[in-house]
Design an enzyme around this catalytic site. Structure first.
Site, short mmCIF file in Angstrom:
data_model
loop_
_atom_site.label_atom_id
_atom_site.label_comp_id
_atom_site.label_asym_id
_atom_site.label_seq_id
_atom_site.Cartn_x
_atom_site.Cartn_y
_atom_site.Cartn_z
N GLU A 89 0.84 -1.20 0.00
CA GLU A 89 0.00 0.00 0.00
C GLU A 89 0.87 1.24 0.00
O GLU A 89 1.88 1.31 0.71
CB GLU A 89 -0.92 0.00 1.22
CG GLU A 89 -1.94 -1.12 1.18
CD GLU A 89 -2.82 -1.16 2.42
OE1 GLU A 89 -3.08 -0.08 2.99
OE2 GLU A 89 -3.24 -2.27 2.80
N CYS A 323 -3.71 1.24 7.20
CA CYS A 323 -2.58 0.52 6.60
C CYS A 323 -2.73 -0.99 6.76
O CYS A 323 -2.87 -1.50 7.85
CB CYS A 323 -1.28 1.00 7.23
SG CYS A 323 0.13 0.60 6.20
#
Length: 346
Positions: A89, A323
């Site tokens: 990510e 996250c």
């Protein structure tokens, strides 16, 4: 791929340092290799020119956009596929910043973090780290890079420092706009001051209690909060950048009066900023975020006691993009630990 491997490839094709610098600069700025004032046929060796299309293709394959998830706050969470198919990510931040990942998974196992539920899968190479920045720059301007995404940068130190050196030179990012985030590792405080590019430092504190920190960050190096702040202060004074202490607010866990007193004790007189971020709620985890009103009151109380405190939102909360969550949804099945809640008084 590591940046050093790319440098060796360029040198094998006849590149001198000036040629190597140009190729790396244009790549890290997300510009085509034909860009620049000097035409490549008048500057680069013929052997290197012949290989440039293949080199560009290989660099583009390091990090490809799989999906993009814009947030209402101006951020955008990117799910990025690396060359071997693994996902990381990368987050486009408001005000021209980008947050990059340095590992796939993480070995620290912070009990409130989705990334840590899978353990460490593999390291992200230095070229893959820079490729995330190049990908971001293809979407919007980038003037700040924070190494705060998936992974613990201190556990991938060689690759992260190699990426920082390139971004702080050919990549045209100011040194204090490169932010190295870590749970705290003695190697960080030994190594970072020696490098040609000295990044700003963000230290994950989360509590002033050593016993609670061991339970919240079960596999972090055994530096107590006092030791962490002491080492951070030395680095802050040496670089003339304030340390950013990170504090994920967990309702009823680390938002108590006792913790506020501890923060004042630890940070009074320090060259520091306290970044408080309410927990980004994750399905299957037993923690809750405090109300915004409670978090704001905590920040105000610390301000009144002389602690520079910034209350921040985790980017992309409205798209459930904390996250590790995007990757977890893309990778099936998701490996989950049985995560017990950590009582504040135990």
């Amino acid at each position: 791929m590591r940046i050093q491997t790319l440098r060796e490839r360029l040198r094998a094709l006849g590149a001198l340092p000036k040629h190597e610098h140009r190729v790396l600069r244009l790549w890290s700025l997300a510009l085509p290799q034909t860009a620049g004032k000097r035409q490549i046929e008048h500057f680069l060796p013929a052997t290197l020119r012949a290989e440039l299309p293949a080199i560009e293709a290989d660099l583009a394959a390091l990090a490809r956009l799989e999906s993009q998830h814009p947030g209402e706050d101006g951020s955008a969470r990117l799910l990025v596929k690396l060359g071997d198919g693994q996902m990381v990510e990368t987050v486009l931040l408001p005000r021209d910043g980008v947050c990059v990942s340095t590992q796939i998974g993480c070995a620290v196992g912070c009990v409130f973090c989705m990334t840590g539920t899978t353990g460490l899968i593999r390291q992200v190479g230095s070229a893959e780290i820079v490729a995330q920045v190049a990908l971001a720059r293809g979407l919007r301007p980038v003037k700040k890079v924070v190494f705060m995404g998936m992974g613990e940068p201190a556990h991938n130190l060689d690759n992260v420092l190699e990426a920082i050196e390139l971004l702080g030179t050919a990549g045209n990012i100011g040194h204090k706009n490169l932010v190295f985030s870590t749970v705290g590792d003695p190697r960080v405080f030994e190594t970072l001051p020696k490098g040609p590019v000295k990044p700003a430092l963000a230290l994950s504190l989360h509590t002033t209690r050593a016993d609670l920190r061991e339970r919240l960050l079960p596999r972090a190096p055994r530096m107590t909060p006092d030791e962490l702040v002491e080492a951070g202060e030395v680095y802050a004074r040496a670089t003339d950048y304030p340390i950013q202490y990170q504090w994920t607010l967990l309702d009823g866990i680390n938002d108590t009066d006792e913790e506020l007193d501890g923060i004042v004790r630890l940070l009074t007189g320090k060259y520091a900023i306290l970044n408080m971020i309410p927990f980004n709620s994750v399905e299957g985890m037993p923690y809750q975020r405090p109300s915004w009103e409670k978090a704001a009151d905590i920040a105000r109380r610390l301000h009144r006691r002389g602690i520079l405190t910034k209350l921040r939102q985790s980017a992309g909360q409205d798209v459930d993009g904390g996250c590790g969550q995007l990757r977890a949804r893309a990778e099936k099945p998701v490996v989950r630990r049985n995560i017990p809640i950590v009582p504040v008084g135990s």
